[in-house]
Structure formats: structure tokens, C-alpha cells
Design an enzyme around this catalytic site. Structure first.
Site, PDB file in Angstrom:
ATOM      1  N   ASP A 205      47.831  50.750  -5.363  1.00 33.56           N
ATOM      2  CA  ASP A 205      47.691  50.979  -3.924  1.00 33.56           C
ATOM      3  C   ASP A 205      47.559  49.643  -3.171  1.00 33.56           C
ATOM      4  O   ASP A 205      46.804  48.762  -3.598  1.00 33.56           O
ATOM      5  CB  ASP A 205      46.408  51.812  -3.726  1.00 33.56           C
ATOM      6  CG  ASP A 205      46.264  52.368  -2.321  1.00 33.56           C
ATOM      7  OD1 ASP A 205      47.093  53.200  -1.937  1.00 33.56           O
ATOM      8  OD2 ASP A 205      45.304  51.972  -1.628  1.00 33.56           O
ATOM      9  N   GLU A 264      52.717  49.501  -4.722  1.00 32.91           N
ATOM     10  CA  GLU A 264      52.934  49.938  -3.345  1.00 32.91           C
ATOM     11  C   GLU A 264      52.767  48.680  -2.491  1.00 32.91           C
ATOM     12  O   GLU A 264      51.650  48.274  -2.191  1.00 32.91           O
ATOM     13  CB  GLU A 264      51.913  50.994  -2.913  1.00 32.91           C
ATOM     14  CG  GLU A 264      52.237  51.534  -1.523  1.00 32.91           C
ATOM     15  CD  GLU A 264      51.043  51.855  -0.635  1.00 32.91           C
ATOM     16  OE1 GLU A 264      51.202  52.609   0.317  1.00 32.91           O
ATOM     17  OE2 GLU A 264      49.933  51.336  -0.885  1.00 32.91           O
TER      18      GLU A 264
HETATM   19  C1  GLC Z   1      47.947  53.512   0.624  1.00 40.84           C
HETATM   20  C2  GLC Z   1      47.881  54.985   0.317  1.00 40.84           C
HETATM   21  C3  GLC Z   1      47.320  55.693   1.500  1.00 40.84           C
HETATM   22  C4  GLC Z   1      45.930  55.166   1.760  1.00 40.84           C
HETATM   23  C5  GLC Z   1      45.927  53.651   1.917  1.00 40.84           C
HETATM   24  C6  GLC Z   1      44.546  53.096   1.808  1.00 40.84           C
HETATM   25  O1  GLC Z   1      48.846  53.220   1.653  1.00 40.84           O
HETATM   26  O2  GLC Z   1      49.134  55.454  -0.077  1.00 40.84           O
HETATM   27  O3  GLC Z   1      47.271  57.078   1.311  1.00 40.84           O
HETATM   28  O4  GLC Z   1      45.413  55.748   2.919  1.00 40.84           O
HETATM   29  O5  GLC Z   1      46.673  53.033   0.911  1.00 40.84           O
HETATM   30  O6  GLC Z   1      44.067  53.208   0.498  1.00 40.84           O
END
Ligand code: GLC
Ligand code: CA
Length: 547
Positions: A205, A264
Site C-alpha cells: 500500500d 501500489e
Molecule cells: C491505498 C489504499 C486505499 C487506502 C490508502 C491509505 O491507496 O488502496 O484504500 O485508503 O492507501 O492506506
């Protein structure tokens, strides 16, 4: 599946489960691990290679579980570590791998470290695990900077003694200080903890946010926004973040087969390969299709660009049309306004403003089916989000009182947030919560879920579920190298490519039917009357002739 295949992920289809909204085994309205386990036969029949679980750790759910209290446990509402082990065993016995979500940018404010930090004085070791700063002005009552959080509202929160902490996301998500050795070591422990339990890989994340450099003098928000993201930005995509992942790589490679990871990382496209490299996390999400309009030129450019990036990194490319952060793609493609690719979370903001969109539901689904079939024909790995195989639309009309997403609460009247793609899955056409559980659902489900349930679609040959099953089955059989060859087309709206082993993918983005290329039709996203490929339709063909 061969358990020791180190390259299993390169062209895998990974299905994202949002645990609280998948299946509820104990009738409390919240999905749980035993519920997921009960649906393993469904996942097997669907034909996915791996399941990615969004966070299932103990959490107050200030951000749907991305506010983690304890990285090495299961939320008691979702089950126990034993339930987790059972789920892993069941998935593996069905030939499905498992990926778990790691949230390293921030903990929750209930994490033992943050509780300790609040109870400790300024300058203490406990505070050094987070990013604390003195406030400005007399009494230090002003924030260290005017920064806005990703969910809206201020990004600095006072703790009552003149100090403030940084939370780039919700107030309940204090950012960790990755210069702190204990923080670094603890995440290595977490990666080993889940790897030892048989987890095959990790989704990381906010992978581009860990390394930060905050000087004594902080820039204001406008200055921060204006700074290039070239490796030296104070918050995003700093070059040193890759030192962290080099240490993680050593952990991944200490297992056999090596554990995998996917970043991500919302970074400028040319900077993505570094996250995806073999020395780094190994793979990175490519959100380009997710952010693109339904358009031939855009899709083709994106495929070319990402295949080039994949060869640069040595990784395979990834494809995503939907996830738990954005408006479902059936809905995106049915909205009157095209997606603005510059928006941070792409289409997520399209349903903003409290205005109910004018949705072309059928057209959106038709385009979504075509885009999905196109995507599943591409080389690389594909990430699917639960419910897209049912052709679900975004649930746009959740009453304010039922909403859960901090992006909604922190942006009154501006952003409806992400709850609309997180509504529990309809398994049956009737019954309380459409078979999600036996006593309600934590987010309200609309009546139209009945006709889109698994039950309603599983035996219907033209259903979206049948389309996904057929495509995934074929994909396993046809899978070839990670290359494709574009085939010429006579129409600008048609995109066509060939894969090894003599099969071809063709999609018509236009509004008029075009001749269908020669070949045996293996699967199509819609009817193909009179040997034509209708508007907004895709097909896979077996071909024997030269391209
Ligand atoms: C990422 C996740 C999202 C979350 C954010 C903070 O973007 O996919 O759902 O709110 O991180 O952890
Ligand atoms: Ca439950």
C-alpha cells in the site's frame, strides 16, 4: 499449480477480495475469513490464479482496515489466525495462491506504538517512530504546515502538548518515520510472519510514500504541489525508498519459491519500472487503463507503453480496471463525462458533488465487458476486483448515515467516497443480504443486486460471470509468451493483436459494426450477428493464417 514455480505471478490473474464485503459466515453483517473460505470453490470455478486479500488485521475501520492496529494478527470480527491458516490451506489445495496487503506508510492511531508515542514526551524514542513536529506560533497552536490530507482536511493533527503529527491519510492513520531502524526491522518481521504462514506474495500500500524528507522549514501546500516528483520530492517517490525494498527483497528471496510483491505506487510512468524491478518489489500496478477513457487510441498507446516499461524492468506488466478505491468500470464507462486521467485516483471523483450521475447502465456494462475481454487477452498479469465478474455497477445511492469512507466525511458535499464499490457481493437473488450472510450487510445493498447475483448468472450462458469464466479458462490454455504482435486494421476504432499459439484479440471501440476478422470465435463480449463485430464489442479468435 506447481508450488515451486518462481514465475507463477508473471501472467497470473489475481482476484482482489475486500474481506468485509465478500461473504459473512457468522451472521454479523461483516464478511470474514471463514466466509471467504466457504467461497473457495467459487473462486476455483472462476479460474483465478491468486487471491489478494485487502487488510483483515485488527482495525477500528477508520479507513476500511487500511488503519492497522496490529500487523501480525486477524481482526477478531473477521476470525483468528487459525482461520487464516485454514483459508491458506484451502486456497492452496485448490491451486490458488494468496497475496496479503501490507500497509507500511502509516499505522492506525490504536497501534501500540502510537499509543506509546502519545504517552511519551516530545523528543522521545517512541515519538521518533512517527513524524512529530512542533506547531508554529505562540503556544505552538498552528500546524507545522498547511498541508491537506489525501482524504481532504488538514494533514497535521495536534496532540495537546504543542506537537503535531503527520497523517497524510485519515487522522487515525499517523505516518511512520521510515528513517527509524525499529520501524524498518518490524516490517521485516511482519513479512516473515506471513511468509512463514504460507502467504505467496504481498500488495504494498502507498509504496511510493515511505521515504520522506522533511527539512526544518516545511514548504506550504502550493510549493509542495509544484515540486517535481523526480526522486527528490519531500514526500513522494523519493529515491531512497528503494533501499527499503532492497531489504524486503532479501526476505522474499529467502523463501522458496521467492515471495512476490506488487507496488501500489502512483508515480510518473517512467519511474514505475524501478518498483517493478527484480531488485525491488518485483511488480508494480499499472493504473493507466483504469484512468483511460474507452478509446482505441488510448488503449493501444497504453499497451505499447507498458509492454516497453515491463521489458525495461524485467517484470511483467499488470492490468487493472477496477479496485476498491475507484468507481467500478461498468459505471465509469457509462457516465457522460470522460475520466480525467490527471485525477489522483482516476475516476473515483466522478461521482463527486452529490449529483446523481446520468448513468447509461447498459452501455457502461457493454463497454466494460469489451474492455475486460481485451485486458484479459493481454500479456502480463491481470488484477480483478470482486464483483466485476458480475458486471456490478457502483452503488451510487448509499444514504449519508450508512457511509463509512473517510474520503466522504472529510470532504462534506464534495466527494461521495469509495463505499459504492465496497458493497457486499450478491450471491443469491433473494434472502437477507442476497446470500452475503444470514443477517444483513454492513453497507446497504440495492434491489437491483438480485438480477446480478451469482445465482442468477451462473447458469446463464450470456452472463458476465460466464464471460469471465470462459475467458479465464481459455487464458490458461492459450497462455504464451509475454509478447504480442499488432495486426493491421482498416478502422481507427478497431484494435487487434495476435498472441503466440495462433490466437487473436480484436476490439471495436466504435459506434458501428465492422467485419469480424477470419478465425474461429473462442469467446466474445457480446453477440456477433451476421459475421460482424458490433459496436463496443471484443472477441478472441483462433487463427491459422499469417497476420
Ligand atoms: C491505498 C489504499 C486505499 C487506502 C490508502 C491509505 O491507496 O488502496 O484504500 O485508503 O492507501 O492506506
Ligand atoms: Ca462475519
Amino acid at each position: 499449480m506447481t508450488r515451486d514455480d518462481a514465475d507463477w505471478w508473471r501472467q497470473a490473474v489475481v482476484y482482489q477480495v475486500y474481506p468485509r464485503s465478500f461473504a459473512d459466515a457468522n451472521a454479523d453483517g461483516i464478511g470474514d475469513l471463514r466466509g471467504i473460505r466457504s467461497r473457495v470453490p467459487y473462486l476455483r470455478r472462476l479460474g483465478v490464479d491468486a487471491v489478494w486479500l485487502s487488510p483483515f488485521y485488527p482495525s477500528a475501520l477508520a479507513d476500511g482496515g487500511y488503519d492497522v492496529d496490529d500487523y501480525r494478527d486477524v481482526d477478531p470480527r473477521l476470525g483468528t489466525l487459525d482461520d487464516f491458516d485454514d483459508l491458506v490451506a484451502e486456497l492452496h489445495a485448490s491451486g490458488i495462491r494468496i497475496i496479503v496487503d501490507i500497509v507500511p506508510n502509516h499505522t492506525s492511531n490504536r497501534h501500540a506504538w502510537f499509543v506509546e508515542a502519545l504517552a511519551s514526551p516530545r523528543g522521545s524514542a517512541a515519538r521518533n517512530r512517527y513524524i512529530f513536529r512542533d506547531g508554529l506560533g505562540e503556544g505552538r497552536t498552528l500546524p507545522p504546515a498547511d498541508w491537506t490530507s489525501a482524504f481532504g482536511g488538514p494533514a497535521w493533527e495536534p496532540v495537546g502538548d504543542g506537537q503535531w503529527y503527520l497523517h497524510y491519510f485519515a487522522t487515525e492513520q499517523p505516518d511512520l518515520n521510515w528513517d527509524n531502524r525499529e520501524v524498518r526491522d518490524d516490517f521485516l518481521t511482519t513479512l516473515r510472519f506471513w511468509s512463514d504462514r504460507g502467504v505467496d506474495g504481498f500488495r504494498i500500500d502507498v509504496a511510493h510514500g515511505l521515504a520522506k524528507r522533511l527539512d526544518d522549514e516545511l514548504p506550504d501546500q502550493a510549493a509542495l504541489d509544484a515540486l517535481p516528483r523526480d526522486g527528490g520530492h519531500p514526500l513522494w517517490d523519493r529515491d531512497e525508498v528503494h533501499e527499503i525494498y532492497a531489504a524486503w527483497r532479501a526476505v522474499f528471496d529467502s523463501y522458496s519459491p521467492p515471495r512476490t510483491a506488487v507496488a501500489e505506487a502512483w508515480v510518473d510512468t517512467p519511474r514505475r519500472p524501478r518498483y517493478a524491478s527484480r531488485e525491488g518489489l518485483g511488480q508494480a500496478f499499472n493504473f493507466d487503463l483504469l484512468e483511460a477513457p474507452f478509446d482505441a487510441g488510448a488503449f493501444r498507446r497504453i499497451v505499447d507503453a507498458n509492454l516497453a516499461l515491463a521489458s525495461e524492468s524485467g517484470s511483467s506488466t499488470t492490468w487493472v480496471l477496477s479496485n476498491h478505491d475507484v468507481v467500478r468500470h461498468a459505471t465509469r464507462y457509462g457516465l457522460p463525462e470522460p475520466v480525467d486521467p490527471r485525477e489522483k485516483h482516476g475516476a473515483a471523483w466522478l461521482l463527486s458533488g452529490g449529483v446523481h450521475p446520468v448513468l447509461d447502465a447498459d452501455g457502461g456494462l457493454r463497454r466494460a465487458r469489451a474492455a475486460t475481454l481485451f485486458m484479459l487477452g493481454l500479456p502480463g498479469s491481470a488484477y480483478l476486483y470482486q464483483g466485476e465478474e458480475l458486471g456490478l455497477h457502483e452503488v451510487a445511492d448509499i444514504p449519508p448515515i450508512e457511509r463509512q469512507d473517510p474520503a466522504y466525511f472529510r470532504n462534506p458535499g464534495v466527494d461521495v467516497g469509495r463505499d459504492g464499490c465496497r458493497v457486499p457481493i450478491p450471491w443469491r437473488s433473494d434472502g437477507t443480504s442476497f446470500g452475503f450472510g444470514s443477517d444483513g450487510s454492513h453497507l446497504p445493498q440495492p434491489a437491483w443486486f438480485a438480477e446480478l447475483s451469482v445465482e442468477a448468472q451462473q447458469d446463464a450462458p450470456d452472463s458476465t460471470l460466464a464471460l469471465y469464466r470462459r475467458a479465464l479458462e481459455l487464458r490458461r490454455d492459450l497462455q504464451g509468451s509475454e509478447r504480442l504482435a499488432w495486426s493491421p486494421t482498416e478502422h481507427d476504432d478497431v484494435v487487434r493483436f495476435r498472441r503466440d499459439g495462433g490466437w487473436e484479440v480484436v476490439i471495436n471501440f466504435g459506434a458501428a459494426s465492422v467485419p469480424l476478422p477470419a478465425g474461429e470465435v473462442l469467446v466474445a463480449s457480446g453477440p456477433l450477428p451476421d459475421g460482424l463485430l458490433p459496436a463496443e464489442t471484443a472477441a478472441w479468435l483462433r487463427v491459422t493464417s499469417a497476420p
